[in-house]
Design a protein around this motif. Structure first.
Motif, PDB file in Angstrom:
ATOM      1  N   PHE A  30       0.457  -1.153   0.101  1.00 61.68           N
ATOM      2  CA  PHE A  30       0.242  -0.332  -0.220  1.00 61.68           C
ATOM      3  C   PHE A  30       0.751   0.957  -0.508  1.00 61.68           C
ATOM      4  O   PHE A  30       0.256   2.427  -0.551  1.00 61.68           O
ATOM      5  N   PHE A  31       2.006   1.831   0.646  1.00 62.66           N
ATOM      6  CA  PHE A  31       2.490   2.733   1.190  1.00 62.66           C
ATOM      7  C   PHE A  31       4.054   2.863  -0.032  1.00 62.66           C
ATOM      8  O   PHE A  31       4.408   3.690   0.552  1.00 62.66           O
ATOM      9  N   ASP A  32       4.574   1.854  -0.549  1.00 60.75           N
ATOM     10  CA  ASP A  32       5.461   2.153  -0.946  1.00 60.75           C
ATOM     11  C   ASP A  32       5.467   1.484  -1.997  1.00 60.75           C
ATOM     12  O   ASP A  32       6.622   1.512  -3.291  1.00 60.75           O
ATOM     13  N   THR A  33       4.298   1.812  -2.938  1.00 63.08           N
ATOM     14  CA  THR A  33       3.867   1.724  -4.430  1.00 63.08           C
ATOM     15  C   THR A  33       3.099   2.787  -4.866  1.00 63.08           C
ATOM     16  O   THR A  33       2.881   2.587  -6.328  1.00 63.08           O
ATOM     17  N   GLY A  34       2.863   3.537  -3.985  1.00 63.06           N
ATOM     18  CA  GLY A  34       1.682   4.668  -4.279  1.00 63.06           C
ATOM     19  C   GLY A  34       0.371   4.468  -4.706  1.00 63.06           C
ATOM     20  O   GLY A  34      -0.397   5.522  -4.830  1.00 63.06           O
ATOM     21  N   ALA A  35       0.412   3.482  -3.997  1.00 60.00           N
ATOM     22  CA  ALA A  35      -0.980   2.445  -4.579  1.00 60.00           C
ATOM     23  C   ALA A  35      -2.495   3.189  -3.267  1.00 60.00           C
ATOM     24  O   ALA A  35      -3.277   3.253  -4.401  1.00 60.00           O
ATOM     25  N   HIS A  36      -2.091   3.892  -2.227  1.00 59.88           N
ATOM     26  CA  HIS A  36      -2.675   4.759  -0.921  1.00 59.88           C
ATOM     27  C   HIS A  36      -3.159   5.971  -1.401  1.00 59.88           C
ATOM     28  O   HIS A  36      -4.375   6.355  -1.296  1.00 59.88           O
ATOM     29  N   VAL A  37      -2.285   6.238  -2.300  1.00 56.24           N
ATOM     30  CA  VAL A  37      -2.163   7.574  -2.165  1.00 56.24           C
ATOM     31  C   VAL A  37      -3.392   8.048  -4.172  1.00 56.24           C
ATOM     32  O   VAL A  37      -4.542   8.588  -4.151  1.00 56.24           O
ATOM     33  N   LEU A  38      -2.521   7.452  -4.771  1.00 56.14           N
ATOM     34  CA  LEU A  38      -3.573   7.483  -6.308  1.00 56.14           C
ATOM     35  C   LEU A  38      -5.116   6.602  -5.953  1.00 56.14           C
ATOM     36  O   LEU A  38      -5.962   7.183  -6.077  1.00 56.14           O
ATOM     37  N   GLY A  39      -5.222   5.768  -5.099  1.00 55.88           N
ATOM     38  CA  GLY A  39      -6.224   4.835  -5.196  1.00 55.88           C
ATOM     39  C   GLY A  39      -7.384   5.805  -3.895  1.00 55.88           C
ATOM     40  O   GLY A  39      -8.607   6.030  -4.506  1.00 55.88           O
ATOM     41  N   ASN A  40      -6.805   7.005  -3.618  1.00 58.44           N
ATOM     42  CA  ASN A  40      -7.496   7.971  -2.484  1.00 58.44           C
ATOM     43  C   ASN A  40      -8.122   9.004  -3.232  1.00 58.44           C
ATOM     44  O   ASN A  40      -8.944   9.593  -2.854  1.00 58.44           O
ATOM     45  N   TRP A  41      -7.212   9.524  -3.791  1.00 58.71           N
ATOM     46  CA  TRP A  41      -7.245  10.340  -5.073  1.00 58.71           C
ATOM     47  C   TRP A  41      -8.206  10.178  -6.090  1.00 58.71           C
ATOM     48  O   TRP A  41      -8.905  10.966  -6.089  1.00 58.71           O
ATOM     49  N   GLN A  42      -8.619   9.227  -6.382  1.00 56.74           N
ATOM     50  CA  GLN A  42      -9.518   8.437  -6.833  1.00 56.74           C
ATOM     51  C   GLN A  42     -11.035   8.534  -6.040  1.00 56.74           C
ATOM     52  O   GLN A  42     -11.931   9.021  -6.567  1.00 56.74           O
ATOM     53  N   ALA A  43     -10.906   8.088  -5.390  1.00 52.16           N
ATOM     54  CA  ALA A  43     -11.892   8.303  -4.572  1.00 52.16           C
ATOM     55  C   ALA A  43     -12.213   9.635  -4.035  1.00 52.16           C
ATOM     56  O   ALA A  43     -13.440  10.074  -4.293  1.00 52.16           O
ATOM     57  N   GLN A  44     -11.461  10.207  -3.777  1.00 50.98           N
ATOM     58  CA  GLN A  44     -11.464  11.967  -3.458  1.00 50.98           C
ATOM     59  C   GLN A  44     -11.950  12.859  -4.572  1.00 50.98           C
ATOM     60  O   GLN A  44     -12.383  13.753  -4.683  1.00 50.98           O
TER      61      GLN A  44
END
Ligand SMILES: Cc1cc2nc3c(=O)[nH]c(=O)nc-3n(C[C@H](O)[C@H](O)[C@H](O)COP(=O)(O)OP(=O)(O)OC[C@H]3O[C@@H](n4cnc5c(N)ncnc54)[C@H](O)[C@@H]3O)c2cc1C
Length: 486
Positions: free
Chosen positions: A279-293
């Protein structure tokens, strides 16, 4: 590109979806799921239509793919990705939280950071590469359940009485892992193609059996979805419940009855550190939550339209006190939109060349979400007053010879017909008062984690306090008890 019809046909696959004590035969026909599935089908049709600019060449498959599943490699691609997400979000007016672009976005980072899946306990990077290619080429709709079931938060699963309440590995075989247990809360699972299972909550050293990551088709033998009470079947009509009828995406507890996860479906096996890294070393948590925003911002703007129109219809919009309330609503909503755009503006490439939105702006907007959404709803609740209850019992009253005369006469506003007024206020009720609306309040407060996690773990840690403390230290160092330092 996959069409809506192809998606709907693929759902007739013998999946085990449980409602009211029995298995649902066909989710595309059942009143709890058919409308939500139709909405998802409409999204696939939108993506398949070249006029919507949602398709682009994906190097991983050397072919056309849906932008919402692709990793952005330039600022322009990030912008086009946002526009593709907006295209889907605008279609549902933001009322579908787990459309396929949500989990699909996480995989666009997993699939471009394969090193994370080459773990101490096995190299699963090829599995991830192949799975991501499938998402791109087949337009897969993947849901996820990444939270341990709520049993007790005083300890993690290894401290609970009762074996395998959380999904974990029972044994390994030549074919793969045998998993048992449950995980919450697969939104959309009942109408998705697949479910991704892992754990985002921190685990302790004794929880290693629960430190897994895999994806399976929903129709896998032994995989069961226990759905919460569906709201759509009780909704009397689209006129009475315009949101519930279209957008009641199911949430379910996922249960595994000694299910085989074939080796090629395993991404992490018993590796606690790798769980965090994905989640946190791939950028997934950031890009995924950007979609949510992006989706959240679209929804808030829809609510803004309802609030503004209600004040127009009720003739309250010229009153300064009401304008102040509309102003507060505007401030809350533009804050979220600004967070989305600022994250895009401050995006930077990571080591793999994937453009990752700015964390300060993103997690800043997310940190207030559990307060922003209830406040937005409270303002709308305030503006509508009792108008959401001064309404006919159902659309039938509007057409019945017995009742329609009085309703047309008494429920109206200047220049606004009875039908228009009732329609608007019934929509407002579906936003603030129906069971669907209550679930949405819970969703917006919790989908990214409990507020203490979002603020404490994400917003606090990603703000960049060090920069400001360093600036402050520099300022403080310029003077002392003897005056200004030379
Ligand atoms: C409508 C809806 C849809 C969802 N869809 C999905 C989905 O598709 N996939 C998925 O994986 N998950 C989904 N979730 C689950 C969601 O991720 C979790 O609800 C969220 O992570 C919070 O976990 P929890 O509900 O167990 O709350 P908990 O972690 O149990 O927290 C509940 C409350 O307990 C208190 N609390 C607990 N622990 C602490 C602590 N250590 N310190 C301080 N306070 C504490 C806080 O008041 C907190 O708000 C969904 C949730 C909802 C409501």
């Amino acid at each position: 590109m996959r069409t809506g019809k192809e998606y709907l046909d693929s759902l007739k696959d013998g999946r085990t979806v449980l409602v009211d004590g029995k298995a649902v035969e066909d989710v595309t026909e059942h009143p709890a799921f058919n409308r939500a599935a139709k909405t998802m089908a409409e999204l696939f049709d939108l993506a398949a239509d070249p006029n919507n600019n949602m398709q682009a060449h994906a190097e991983e498959i050397d072919g056309l793919a849906n932008r919402v599943f692709m990793a952005p490699r330039s600022s322009e691609e990030l912008k086009l990705r946002r526009q593709a997400i907006e295209c889907w979000a605008k279609h549902t007016h933001g009322w579908v939280g787990r459309s396929p672009d949500h989990v699909g976005t996480f995989f666009s980072c997993f699939g471009t950071h394969l090193e994370v899946f080459n773990t101490e306990n096995g190299d699963f990077s090829e599995n991830m590469r192949n799975y991501y290619k499938r998402i791109l080429s087949e337009n897969l709709y993947v849901s996820y359940a990444i939270i341990p079931p709520q049993v007790s938060r005083a300890t993690t699963a290894s401290g609970w009485e009762g074996d395998y309440l959380q999904v974990g590995v029972v044994r390994e075989t030549e074919e793969g892992l045998i998993v048992r247990g449950s995980q919450m809360l697969a939104t959309g699972g009942a109408i998705a193609d697949e479910v991704f299972i892992t754990c985002i909550k921190p685990l302790g050293p004794d929880d290693v059996d629960f430190a897994i990551s895999f994806a399976l088709p929903i129709s896998t033998d032994g995989l069961k979805l226990y759905c919460r009470r569906p709201y759509a079947p009780a909704a009397t009509s689209e006129f009475d419940y315009p949101l519930t009828t279209r957008y009641d995406e199911p949430d379910s507890l996922v249960v595994f009855d000694d299910v085989l996860v074939p080796w090629d479906r395993v991404f992490i096996n018993r590796d606690i550190a790798a769980l965090r890294s994905q989640f946190f070393d791939t950028g997934a948590h950031v890009l995924g939550n950007w979609q949510a925003q992006i989706r959240f911002s679209t929804k808030l703007k829809f609510i803004a339209g309802v609030a503004r129109k209600v004040t127009q219809v009720n003739g309250t919009d010229k009153i300064p006190g009401v304008q102040e309330k509309l102003g507060e609503l505007a401030a809350l909503i533009s804050g979220v939109e600004s967070g989305v755009l600022a994250a895009e503006y401050t995006a930077e490439p990571d080591a793999a060349g994937v453009i990752i939105p700015g964390k300060r702006a993103l997690y800043g907007a997310m940190g207030l979400q559990a307060e922003t959404y209830p406040r937005v709803i409270t303002i709308l609740r305030d503006l509508v007053g009792g108008g959401v209850l001064q309404l006919p019992s159902s659309v039938t009253d509007m057409v019945s010879e017995v009742t329609k005369g009085d309703l047309e006469h008494y429920i109206q506003s200047p220049g606004v017909s009875s039908e228009e007024r009732v329609k608007l206020f019934k929509l407002a009720w579906d936003i603030i008062g129906s069971e669907f609306s209550g679930r949405h309040q819970q969703y917006e407060m919790f989908y990214a984690g409990a507020p203490f996690v979002v603020k404490g773990a994400y917003t606090y840690r990603n703000f960049g306090y060090e920069e400001f403390v360093a600036e402050l230290d520099d300022f403080l160092s310029q003077y002392n008890v003897h005056g200004k330092k030379e």
